[in-house]
Every structure is written in C-alpha cells, then in structure tokens.
Design a protein around this motif. Structure first.
Motif, PDB file in Angstrom:
ATOM      1  N   THR A 144       0.833  -1.207   0.000  1.00  0.00           N
ATOM      2  CA  THR A 144       0.000   0.000   0.000  1.00  0.00           C
ATOM      3  C   THR A 144       0.865   1.253   0.000  1.00  0.00           C
ATOM      4  O   THR A 144       0.380   2.349   0.278  1.00  0.00           O
ATOM      5  CB  THR A 144      -0.970   0.028   1.207  1.00  0.00           C
ATOM      6  N   ASN A 185       4.577  -6.266   1.494  1.00  0.00           N
ATOM      7  CA  ASN A 185       4.794  -5.944   2.898  1.00  0.00           C
ATOM      8  C   ASN A 185       4.973  -4.460   3.186  1.00  0.00           C
ATOM      9  O   ASN A 185       5.150  -4.081   4.347  1.00  0.00           O
ATOM     10  CB  ASN A 185       6.029  -6.697   3.424  1.00  0.00           C
ATOM     11  N   THR A 202       3.425  -1.860   4.112  1.00  0.00           N
ATOM     12  CA  THR A 202       2.122  -1.505   4.673  1.00  0.00           C
ATOM     13  C   THR A 202       2.311  -0.649   5.928  1.00  0.00           C
ATOM     14  O   THR A 202       3.413  -0.589   6.486  1.00  0.00           O
ATOM     15  CB  THR A 202       1.298  -2.756   5.014  1.00  0.00           C
ATOM     16  N   LEU A 203       1.228  -0.046   6.360  1.00  0.00           N
ATOM     17  CA  LEU A 203       1.264   0.947   7.441  1.00  0.00           C
ATOM     18  C   LEU A 203       1.940   0.452   8.711  1.00  0.00           C
ATOM     19  O   LEU A 203       2.613   1.231   9.410  1.00  0.00           O
ATOM     20  CB  LEU A 203      -0.168   1.395   7.759  1.00  0.00           C
ATOM     21  N   ASP A 204       1.768  -0.839   9.011  1.00  0.00           N
ATOM     22  CA  ASP A 204       2.315  -1.371  10.270  1.00  0.00           C
ATOM     23  C   ASP A 204       3.842  -1.285  10.317  1.00  0.00           C
ATOM     24  O   ASP A 204       4.424  -1.484  11.384  1.00  0.00           O
ATOM     25  CB  ASP A 204       1.861  -2.826  10.459  1.00  0.00           C
ATOM     26  N   LYS A 205       4.493  -1.004   9.201  1.00  0.00           N
ATOM     27  CA  LYS A 205       5.954  -0.890   9.200  1.00  0.00           C
ATOM     28  C   LYS A 205       6.419   0.491   9.664  1.00  0.00           C
ATOM     29  O   LYS A 205       7.625   0.723   9.791  1.00  0.00           O
ATOM     30  CB  LYS A 205       6.514  -1.175   7.793  1.00  0.00           C
TER      31      LYS A 205
END
Lengths: 480, 480
Positions: free
Chosen positions: A293, A434, A436-439
């Motif tokens: 994303t 991978n 994505t925001l959680d990184k």
C-alpha cells in the motif's frame, strides 16, 4: 529581522542576472527564526499529523501503481488533503509516461522438481506468450559475469542472477541490488535471453515475498519477461541448480506497456509572505508499487512533507518564502514526475531556495549533508544546530542530493540537502506486498516531520540564499 | 544384559492375554542400553542426516497437499528414502479421504476503498460462485460473540473475526487461534453467512502472508467460502470497518471437495532382533499445506523420526524391539493418516511399547512428559536422565499425548510421550508460504534427532513395558 538585508537584495538581483560569483559571502538565519524552528521541531515531535496522513493515504487509497485507477484516486486524495490541511494553493502539473500494467504473474519450476515459485514481474517487463514461457535456466554469479557471457550461453534461456543484498543503515547495497534488477534484463535481452530472473533486491532473507521494481527497458520492443524471486525461492532454485541437472522454469506473466498515460504532480503551497515566488521545495512521491500500500515507499515521504508544511502553515503568520510540497507522479518507473518537474521549472531554478525529498522510508533522519554555496554553510550549520537534538549529524564531507525526484531539480542547480533516514529495515519491505502501514513507527515518522518542518522554516526565513543557480551543482550528488 | 528378565517374559505373556493388572511393578532400562543411548545422543548431535532428509524432501518434492500430484511423489520419495537409509522393511497402508483442491484465490475490498486483500482459502472451504461472492462484512470480536449472534445479523454477510494470536514457547494460543479457524466457518454457515474471514491464526504480525488450515466442514454440502487474511490485511480491514461505513468484500475462491482420494501412510522399520512384533512408534506427517514446502510442518518431523531410526539402524546390531517410523498421510485436513492407522492397529495396541510423533516444527525439545503405567515411571526417569543434557526437562505433572497422528493410537491405549519443542516462532510460518527450509536450524534439528534416537532406543531395550493396553490411557492427553 524579517526585513531582507541589502546584501541579500543585491545578491538576488545578481543571481537573477546570472552573476553567481557576486553572491553575498554569508547567508544567515535570524535568531527569531531559529527559535521558531525549535518550537516547530518540538511541537512536531508530539504531533501525529504525519501519521494520520499516511494512515489515510494507505487505507483510503491503498496501492497506487502509476497509471492505475488508484493513480487518479491518489491525486484526488492529495488535492483534498492539501486543502484540508490548510495549504494556500493547491494545483497539479501534468506528467506523461508509458503505461505499464500488471494483470497476473505466476512462475514454477517445471523440471526436475515441479513446484510453484513466488515471483513478481518487474516494471516494464514484457508479458510471456499465451500459455507461458518455458525455458532452461542459466545462472550467473554476478552482473559482470552476465556481461562477459557469450550470447550462445544465454540465447533462448532464462538468465538468473542471485545477488544477495545485505542490510545497511544507509542502504548502500541497493546500489548493486538495483543494478542487477534495473540493468540485468536488458543485458540478458541483448544476448538473446528468453527471460530474466533475479534474487529479489531485498534484505528479508526469509520471507516468501518478491521485490518488484523498475527495469531500464526504455524500448518496450526490446523487453523480455523479467521477474524477481523471493529470497527463499531463490534459495530453492539455487539448491536445485547446484545438483547439476538442467532446470526448466515456466514464467506466466501477463503484463506490459499498453500505451501512454498522463497523470500529475500534485502540489500544495504555504505561500510566502514576503517572497511568494521564492520556494523551499520538499515532497515525496504519490505513486507506489502495486503489491503493497506504499506506506514506507512513499506514503511516508508525502506525509512527512505535507505535515511539515501544515505545521508551518499553522504558525501565526506565513513564512517569508513559500513552502512548496510536491507529491510526485510515477517516481517508481523512472522519476517521471521529478523529470517533468525539473524540465518545466529549470528556468526558475534561482527561485528555489533549498530543497529535498523524503523517499527512504519512515526511519529517523540521522545524517544531513548539503550542496550549497560556500557562503551558505553557516546557515546550514544553524539548521544542523536545530536538528542535532533530533539525533541528526551534519556531515560536511558529503554533498546533498535532494532525494529522488528533486535530484532532477538539483541537477538543474537547485541548492539541496540530503536528510538520510535509517534504512536498516527499509529493504526488508521495499517494493513488496509488505510495504504496509504497520511498518511505520509513529514516533520515528514524527521525528522526520520535525526535521522537515524545522529546516524548511529556517530556509524560508534565511537572510540570503543557498546558491541555487543553473548548473551550479550539476553532477554534485544529483540523482543519488 | 540383552536376555529378557523372567519378569518381563511373564509380563509380556500376561499383557498379550489382556491381564494388564499383572504387569511387573517396575520397568527398567539396562545400563548397557543407557550407555548406547548416550552414545547415540552424542552422535546425533553432530550428524546431519535429519537436515539432509528435510532438505531432500522440501527441495525435490516441495509442497505436498494431500491428494495432489505431489502426494504421490512424496510417497515415492519416502519409500526410496527409507530404503536408502537402510530400513529393513518399507511398506504403505492406504488412507482414504475427501479430496479438496485449491485452484486459485483472490480477495478484495470493493467499497468504500477498493484494494486487494492477501488471503488463503481454508481446507474444505467451498468455492465461490463464478464471478465471485460480493457481500457486506460483519465483524465479531470473538468466537463467542459469533455464537451468540442472531442469525439475522449474519445472514447473507461475510463474517469476520479478528482474534490476534500471541507467541508462546508452547504455542498454547493456537488453541483459540485454531478454534476461530476450525469451528468459526461452520458456526457462521449455520446462521446463514455467505462467507467467512478470519485474521490468520499466526503470530507474524507484520507479514503479508496468510495462514491456511483446516475447517470442520465435515459435510461439504454445508460448506461456505472461508479464508484467512494476513495480519496486515486484517489490520487494514479493521481500520476501514472502524470508520463505521458499510464495507463490502469480494471473495473469489476456486476450491472445494472434488471426490475422494486414496493415499497412504508410508512406514519404515528397523526390525527388532528379539521382539520384532513389538514396536516403538515414531513419525511425522508427510503431507503439507500447499503454499509452503512443508519444512517445519512437517518435513522436520518426518526427518527427525527417519534420522533417529537410521542412526539406530547404524548400530552394530538391531535393537531388541522394532523401531517403526511412520510418515503419515493427510494429517493437515483432519488426522486422516493417524485415524486410519489407529483404526487398523487398535487390536495390536499392546504390541506398541511406546510412541510419539514430531509435529511442532524444528525447534529444540525442551520438555518431556509421559502417559505410562506407574511401574514404567522409573524407566521414563532413566530416559529423562539421558535427555537432560540436551536441555529437556521431565515434567511429571503432565500426560504424554503422542503427538498429532499418534494421539489416535494413544487414544487406543498406546503408552505415549510428549516431546515438546520450542514453538516460539512456529506460528510465524505455520501453514503459510513461508514454511520453507530456511526456517530450520540444522543444529536444533539435530537436537531433536538426538532426543528421538535416544528415547526410541531405550524404549526398545527396556526390560518391561510401558503399560500399553486397550483403553488404558483413553482421554489422558489423547488428541492434544
């Protein structure tokens, strides 16, 4: 203190007329501006604007492959977001580029041990014929070995190069990693290869996730199918190749260039109070690769620059010069937005006070370097002083490159910084699903916003310029 | 010392005639056997047989979904490998089960923010209608909340449950994680849900990789489409759901039960010298989920048991009892191999000296527990003494379950151990494409082989039995 010094006025006139040698010897940042920058910095550290922006972008738009439906949605989002954040002026500038699409991608070892491979087609890769491409794999240890290979060893085969990228804070191994990806396919194609595979240019050694990225198939007529294997898939292929029997792989890539597309750079400005036509240019790129994303690449950069601009816009009064935040189009497939921007604005380069783009993830900024005129080194030193409490070290031995897209404007002579982020884990996620925001660590992102807000404001308030002049820095870190 | 004691002979006769109460009070392991077991243990620690076996299986066969083309290749591989390792007897026993196939799987959020979702269809999931299933998502906080839901709240919708599994050395949170996956779909279906999604029962919070696994859709006629989202995709869906607008998802799963398949358990034996019909049963399961190559689940278990048997087979003479290594068929979709095995061999349960299966990855064994007759506790203590230097603690408070498939034979009365592995990272990779060879540490695998070789040999040489008797341990840790 916001009245420009005479020397600056003279210098500006001289600069405008091209007599760069007559610029004033010393540019300085007024003490009140330094104090305001310190307050901006401290406020930004505890402000979640940046994180809210990147959350919004990656959630509400998601992946933003250049030219896809999401490209338009991304631009709509950026326009709305700039306005919501209180930017004074919001506009777009068109960027035209080849439209590459990815429809589906599959790969498999056919013999001797049939099994699926996790891969991702590279940008500008050709598609395979209907029914796929099945060919023997020929392995090369390095790009140099491929360069040296006789065409007969390659013709009709799928070339494979297994370079293993190593983690580094400054990400320097992406130099070789990306060279294998960017230049390898065309070299293989020139020798008659049927296809090209590489071990992903990524540092996640144990993830079954492939890293896409662009190739330099500038001429689609010469493109061949090219894809990256995940690291464990590359391990598997190498284990089987090492057994010494012929290894056959099938690639089924439905992708390719299907025409041309016109997108846009989206630009928001906090308009300068005294010198509205003089700009501090910051930004990130709005496009992303499609599997993720686009959080670290480059939602973070867009968010950092937007949030920095917003915080400056929230001050009781507008800065002396304009803060221009540029959300670039299609960086990923060849700096299209950055090149279009530089081409359009090259003539105004002396209006660009200082600039740099954030495009290396969301890790904290740990190093600053600059390409400025000698007389602006003191001002850079003042900026460094404000950034030092954030953990940023000023390295006087390195040039400033301006970041990815803005390297192009730096190439035209724009004075530029490099604000180097900690990229230790950047290439674990870069160009993959991978991303994505959680990184993103909200606190680390806020540190970036603090850096960008403080430096941008100080550059906007400086008594004097940083030496932007056509051709002044050509080759000095440009395009880094 | 290899001459059986009189008491053992008597006991064996009594056991064979079903008079379990007359078993000797104390089973012991002769000192020479303990010494040999110590040598086996130390040799195994520096032996790479296990790692070579799992490398071969995961490379040369790769993924081994039950009933797939690779299922037959896996069996062929196991037969050939048992023979190559010098097992005395190699044979198969048929196992019949429903054939479920996965052809393709796609998912996407359609509204309000269109974007792809990374997911994996669950075992026995129904396929979606041609063109996919598009429906609104209704979220439940827990399985209990779904159970309590009125059918009207669920009917025609895609149920989503977002339970977050936590890491633990003993993997205990898989209890709830797997319950959400195994039982949730049928509960949702019974209330008229159109589909089912869960946050993957996996502990890799930041990987865009979904964890598949079985559901209890025993009746395919009642199955609905069911799939697991990767953790970051579950985060994304939850962020969007939290905005309060209706969220529509499209599932496009081409999968389902297409008939019946007959595979086989593949069995290799090191034949006992004195009591060839008495067996120590160890094993792993040969099938794997399809996205990975089944390295930790359960190539490792197959390799550990095969290597242990091979090392015992390499001794100057055969052990007193038979070492039976079982590579089970289709454990993943419901212990089909284990249940077929127990059904076929229930009547011979007293011939099973002791058994356990390895099916929890390749982390080191750290705990042993046992379900044996009271008079065999001393012998288990002797085994524990040999395993202690490997870091294995004997927990006398817990039963022994026999592992996954062999839990079924334990349920018939087979004396059983549990040899608990360190599963801290097991559920990072379990049932995903990431279950590949690189997740196995060769040294940790060798520790497992040392444990299995040492205990199997000691059980084979024991003076006396461990209390296997029909029904003796029913319910005592069986099926754990």
């Amino acid at each position: 203190m916001h009245r420009p010094r005479l020397s600056l006025l003279v210098a500006s006139l001289l600069l405008a007329s091209g007599i760069a040698g007559a610029t004033p010897p010393v540019t300085t940042i007024p003490g009140t501006a330094v104090k305001t920058a310190e307050r901006l910095r401290d406020k930004a550290l505890h402000d979640d604007t940046g994180y809210r922006i990147v959350t919004s972008l990656t959630t509400e738009v998601g992946p933003r492959l250049a030219g896809s439906d999401a490209d338009q949605r991304g631009r709509d989002w950026a326009i709305a977001k700039f306005k919501a954040l209180g930017f004074d002026k919001v506009y777009t500038e068109p960027v035209t580029y080849p439209l590459w699409v990815r429809r589906s991608e599959h790969g498999a070892i056919v013999a001797p041990f049939p099994q699926a491979l996790v891969l991702s087609a590279l940008g500008y890769s050709a598609g395979t014929p209907k029914g796929g491409l099945t060919a023997q794999v020929v392995r090369f240890d390095s790009l140099d070995a491929l360069k040296a290979a006789a065409p007969a060893a390659v013709k009709g085969k799928i070339v494979y190069i297994g370079y293993r990228m190593q983690r580094a804070k400054d990400g320097h191994d992406y130099g070789m990693g990306s060279a294998v990806r960017v230049t390898g396919p065309a070299i293989a194609a020139s020798k008659g290869a049927a296809g090209y595979l590489l071990r992903s240019a990524g540092t996640d050694a144990h993830q079954r996730i492939a890293h896409t990225g662009v190739t330099d198939f500038e001429d689609p007529a010469r493109a061949i199918p090219a894809a990256a294997l995940s690291n464990p898939d590359a391990d598997q292929l190498e284990r089987i190749l090492a057994m010494g029997k012929p290894v056959t792989v099938k690639l089924d890539l439905d992708c390719g260039v299907v025409g041309e597309y016109t997108g846009a750079n989206v630009i928001g400005e906090i308009t300068g109070r005294k010198y509205p036509d003089q700009v501090v240019a910051i930004g990130g790129h709005l496009d992303s690769w499609d599997p993720g994303t686009g959080a670290i690449d480059d939602g973070a950069g867009v968010a950092i620059a937007m949030a920095a601009g917003k915080l400056i816009g929230d001050l009781p009064r507008r800065p002396d010069r304009t803060i221009r935040v540029i959300a670039f189009a299609n960086e990923e497939m060849g700096l299209w937005g950055g090149r279009a921007y530089a081409a359009k604005h090259a003539d105004e380069v002396t209006k660009f006070q200082l600039g740099t783009e954030s495009d290396f993830g969301a890790g904290p900024v740990w190093r600053m370097s600059a390409s400025v005129k000698p007389g602006a080194r003191d001002a850079i030193g003042q900026i460094a002083g404000v950034l030092a409490p954030l953990g940023v070290t000023y390295d006087v031995s390195k040039p400033g490159g301006g970041g990815s897209d803005l390297s192009q404007m730096h190439g035209k002579g724009m004075a530029a910084l490099s604000l180097t982020q900690d990229g230790t884990h950047y290439f674990d996620w870069h160009h993959t699903s991978n991303d994505t925001l959680d990184k993103i660590d909200p606190k680390e992102l806020a540190q970036n916003v603090a850096v960008y807000a403080a430096f941008s404001y100080m550059a906007a308030q400086a008594d004097g310029d940083f030496g932007s002049a056509t051709g002044a820095f050509a080759g000095d870190g440009a395009g880094e």
